[in-house]
Design an enzyme around this catalytic site. Structure first.
Site: not given
Ligand code: NAD
Length: 426
Positions: A119
């Site tokens: 990561k």
């Molecule tokens: P992103 O930045 O696209 O979206 C994150 C979202 O969470 C945003 O809408 C943000 O406003 C919201 N957020 C943040 N704090 C918040 C809160 N306190 N209450 C409500 N909403 C809140 O990120 P992402 O890529 O969608 O990743 C989200 C999660 O999924 C992370 O834990 C990431 O590690 C995990 N993840 C992502 C991927 C990927 O392919 N992008 C793959 C596996 C896991």
């Protein structure tokens, strides 16, 4: 050899990153005990193989220079190249990145793809930078971690606060240094640069597949709340609505919205594209951010950040099924409370594995200079997700443990086997 597993500290006195690492180490310790791992192997798996901390100077538009901290952690590379996203978030630190790298190791092993776990992160709010500042920051950070990454060594991907554009800049920076185009150095790229069809929605599609497998029935009448309306959450909400579920609440940093009749998810996505957040969407009522987690729904999908389900709110969670789109949303204390209450949790290393599965497919296509149709990618994604879900479910039933414990027994067990077969050098 002694296993350095820290004593559990009260949640209020530690950083979110330390809390995430504590959770990851706790889950590893449970698996190590279940697998009967010896102390030395447990200690190896509890510590990252390589951790790099870098200072990233950024030239701002007004000529000032800011310096931010960046990280890249390769937790394990025993089963193949390191793989894991890059996060741009002001709260990220070495502990958080280490926890996320560890979860990537188990996730890749669990779904049977030949990668280790990594990561990266930069402690910055991307929303506070202009596009040109963000590009300079990305390129300088990549330059600092250049010795670690490469298509056969360590392959980044998007995570919180990064996207296809970030991956394009990384691919370009790496390629300019190499002197030729190296599309396989990152996944989650735009399709014009060798990105895979289906990658943008892959994590969310995996969340949908895992949810439907756990429900084991059609989505009709199933109510869903989704925390986080970013890359993972927005499309997870969309795909669950497409599967017939009624998505009654969603949230992001701007606020939470609720409609008992069900949200028109496509319209909410259009509202967010226009305004930057869910707040103010007219066809729904406003809701408190924390209230969303405690709604009386069938399925809760946390898809934002770590540590949102804790000992404090777990007793009030009413969803019977939690599908972890985010990494590490549930603390071990909350896990125990929810397990006692009979709540089923599809754990992060299974539920959100769709992203790394299609990243792997993208990398395979890049290494072969070949591309597959969206349909071929989706069939492979579904096969790997459903296969892993079936294995986890049946081990959980055999051993009488939670899906999280079963997933860790499989993931950690495969990495431990790989270590034993390779032996210890020298
Ligand atoms: P992103 O930045 O696209 O979206 C994150 C979202 O969470 C945003 O809408 C943000 O406003 C919201 N957020 C943040 N704090 C918040 C809160 N306190 N209450 C409500 N909403 C809140 O990120 P992402 O890529 O969608 O990743 C989200 C999660 O999924 C992370 O834990 C990431 O590690 C995990 N993840 C992502 C991927 C990927 O392919 N992008 C793959 C596996 C896991």
């Amino acid at each position: 050899m002694t296993v350095m597993v820290p004593s559990r500290t009260p949640a209020h006195s530690i950083t979110p990153g330390r809390q995430a690492l504590d959770s990851a180490l706790h889950q590893l310790a449970q698996a190590a005990e279940g697998l009967g791992l010896d102390e030395g192997l447990h200690a190896m798996l509890a510590t990252p193989r390589r951790s790099l901390t870098v200072s990233v100077p950024v030239r701002r538009e007004d000529g000032r220079m800011d310096v931010v901290q960046g990280y890249r952690v390769q937790h394990n590379i025993t089963r193949g190249p390191a793989k894991g996203g890059i996060r741009f978030h002001p709260g990220t630190d070495l502990d958080e990145v280490t926890a996320l790298a560890m979860w990537m190791t188990w996730k890749c092993a669990l779904v049977g793809i030949p990668y280790g776990g990594a990561k990266g992160g930069v402690a910055v709010d991307p929303g506070s930078l202009t596009t040109r500042e963000l590009e300079r920051l990305t390129r300088r950070y990549v330059n600092e971690i250049l010795p670690l990454i490469g298509p056969e060594k360590d392959i980044p991907a998007p995570d919180v606060g990064t996207d296809e554009q970030t991956m394009a800049w990384i691919m370009d920076t790496y390629s300019v240094n190499a002197g030729y185009s190296v599309p396989g150095v990152v996944t989650g790229k735009p399709t014009t640069l060798g990105g895979s069809l289906g990658r943008a929605g892959a994590t969310s599609r995996g969340v949908q597949i895992a949810t439907m497998a756990a429900l084991d029935r059609s989505g009709d009448g199933v109510t869903v709340a989704v925390q986080g309306f970013g890359k993972v959450g927005a499309l997870a909400a969309q795909y669950l609505a497409d599967a017939g579920c009624r998505v009654v609440a969603v949230s992001d940093v701007t606020g939470a919205i609720h409609s008992a009749a069900g949200l028109d998810v496509a319209a909410v996505r259009a509202w967010v594209a226009e305004t930057g957040g869910v707040r103010g969407y007219r066809e729904a009522d406003a809701l408190g951010l924390d209230e969303l987690l405690e709604l009386d729904v069938d399925v809760l999908v946390p898809a934002a950040l770590e540590g949102v389900l804790t000992a404090a709110n777990a007793p009030r969670v009413k969803a019977r099924l939690i599908v972890e789109g985010a990494n590490g949303p549930t603390t071990p204390e909350a896990d125990a409370i929810l397990a006692d209450a009979g709540t089923v949790i599809v754990p992060d290393i299974l539920a959100n594995a769709g992203g790394v599965i299609v990243s792997y497919l993208e990398w395979v296509q890049n290494m072969q200079a070949y591309s597959w149709s969206a349909g071929e990618v989706d069939v492979r994604l579904r096969d790997l997700m459903e296969g892993a879900f079936g294995e986890v479910k049946s081990l959980a039933a055999d051993r009488g443990v939670t899906l999280r414990d079963a997933a860790h027994l499989i993931g950690v067990g495969r990495v431990a086997d790989a270590h034993r077969m390779r032996g210890l050098y020298p």
